[in-house]
Design a protein around this motif. Sequence first.
Motif, short mmCIF file in Angstrom:
data_model
loop_
_atom_site.label_atom_id
_atom_site.label_comp_id
_atom_site.label_asym_id
_atom_site.label_seq_id
_atom_site.Cartn_x
_atom_site.Cartn_y
_atom_site.Cartn_z
N PHE A 1 10.34 -4.50 -8.46
CA PHE A 1 9.07 -4.86 -7.84
C PHE A 1 8.62 -3.91 -6.73
O PHE A 1 7.45 -3.50 -6.70
N PRO A 2 9.50 -3.53 -5.78
CA PRO A 2 9.04 -2.60 -4.72
C PRO A 2 8.55 -1.27 -5.27
O PRO A 2 7.67 -0.64 -4.67
N LEU A 3 9.11 -0.84 -6.40
CA LEU A 3 8.67 0.42 -7.01
C LEU A 3 7.32 0.24 -7.68
O LEU A 3 6.46 1.14 -7.63
N ARG A 4 7.10 -0.91 -8.28
CA ARG A 4 5.84 -1.16 -8.98
C ARG A 4 4.66 -1.22 -8.01
O ARG A 4 3.55 -0.79 -8.34
N VAL A 5 4.89 -1.77 -6.80
CA VAL A 5 3.78 -1.98 -5.87
C VAL A 5 3.73 -0.91 -4.78
O VAL A 5 2.96 -1.05 -3.82
N SER A 6 4.52 0.13 -4.92
CA SER A 6 4.57 1.18 -3.90
C SER A 6 3.19 1.77 -3.66
O SER A 6 2.46 2.08 -4.61
N ARG A 7 2.83 1.95 -2.39
CA ARG A 7 1.52 2.49 -2.02
C ARG A 7 1.58 3.99 -1.74
O ARG A 7 0.54 4.66 -1.75
#
Length: 397
Positions: A113-119
């Motif tokens: 998840f943190p990789l998918r939503v990385s800005r």
Amino acid sequence: MANVDSALEVIDLAKDYPGTGHGTGRGIRPISFSLKTGTFFTLLGPSGCGKTTTLRCVAGLEQPDEGMVRLGRDVLFDARHGTNVALNRRNIGMVFQSYAIWPHMTVFENVAFPLRVSRDRTYGAAEVERLVGGALETVNLAGFQGRSPTQLSGGQQQRVALARAIVRSPRLLLLDEPLSNLDAKLRDEMRNELKRLQQQIGVTTIYVTHDQSEALEMSDMIAVINQGQLMQIGSPREIYFRPRDAFVAGFMGSTNLLTGTIAGSVPENGVATVKLTGGQVVKCQFPNPTSSVKPIAISVRPEAIDLRQTNAPPRDGWNRLIGTVVSAGFLGQTNRYNVRVGDLHLQSRTGPETNFTSGESVAVEFSVMNAIGLATADGKVGTDGPAQRIEPGNNSK
């Protein structure tokens, strides 16, 4: 100029919350500390003391009212200049008490998840696969990618939360009482696992707990907080054996707190004679300069008290009081005694070879160096001043 040697620098961080009536409640008073890379740093204190507030301010989940937070060269928060970097741009991994694992996602998707939503960057499918696989292997969950979180034990769910926190190789790892939902046996196992993981990846870690045993066993350095005030920072041994005041001494485990007065001022690490409230006289060491204006307390740990026959010869450098055993308990590896000395009741923990019974007269002895003179519970210990540098180390346990 940024302190490039410091993984994290917190300077005069303060946070107020709305209080009752027309005032405000102090969440944390100005707190300062500086951590080098790789430190396992624990914020320790009772419920409501401000330790989680401090953690949330560092993370960006709360906006402080004052102070500065700097991670390496990057200023994350600066009240004076209006700087406040968003949480998702701080490159911080965090594990909450509840784990916050999503049951509708597989283990793989939870960690990814943190990789998918990385800005700040885009991760390709192959890179996501590699990073998630590496994170799960680090927490010993290789092969669990396709499972549902509902099929996992509490300890395994915590490992998923840890994998998600480290998947982006964070510069800082924040852990908010992550073991509190586990049973006692699993909690003990996960202490070792968390420390192993932190040492393996070398990430600077801030750990929040109210459990003294966790803090002593896992930490390189400990900060004891009470009512929003930073009371003491030091290694586990320093905090336990050389507390700065009566609160720290009492909070860090069982201790005998004896009150009394001294005739004059005592310099740092000086030894002075103390007249106890009950009239007895003992000598103790004062880690901090102390004035005779205020009453003082003496902390003597139960394991530092030796019980001997009353006809045993006195020992140089030891205090000696004569008392009566009130109660005696055999616990296998240790004996626990309650001894009355005048109006005082002293707790002692000795080895199994010591054998006294209730009603027996005993000599209560403790080394001058193990009798620590302190400010009383209502005495004030100054915490103002520059940030304290905290060095990582392997010999602080």
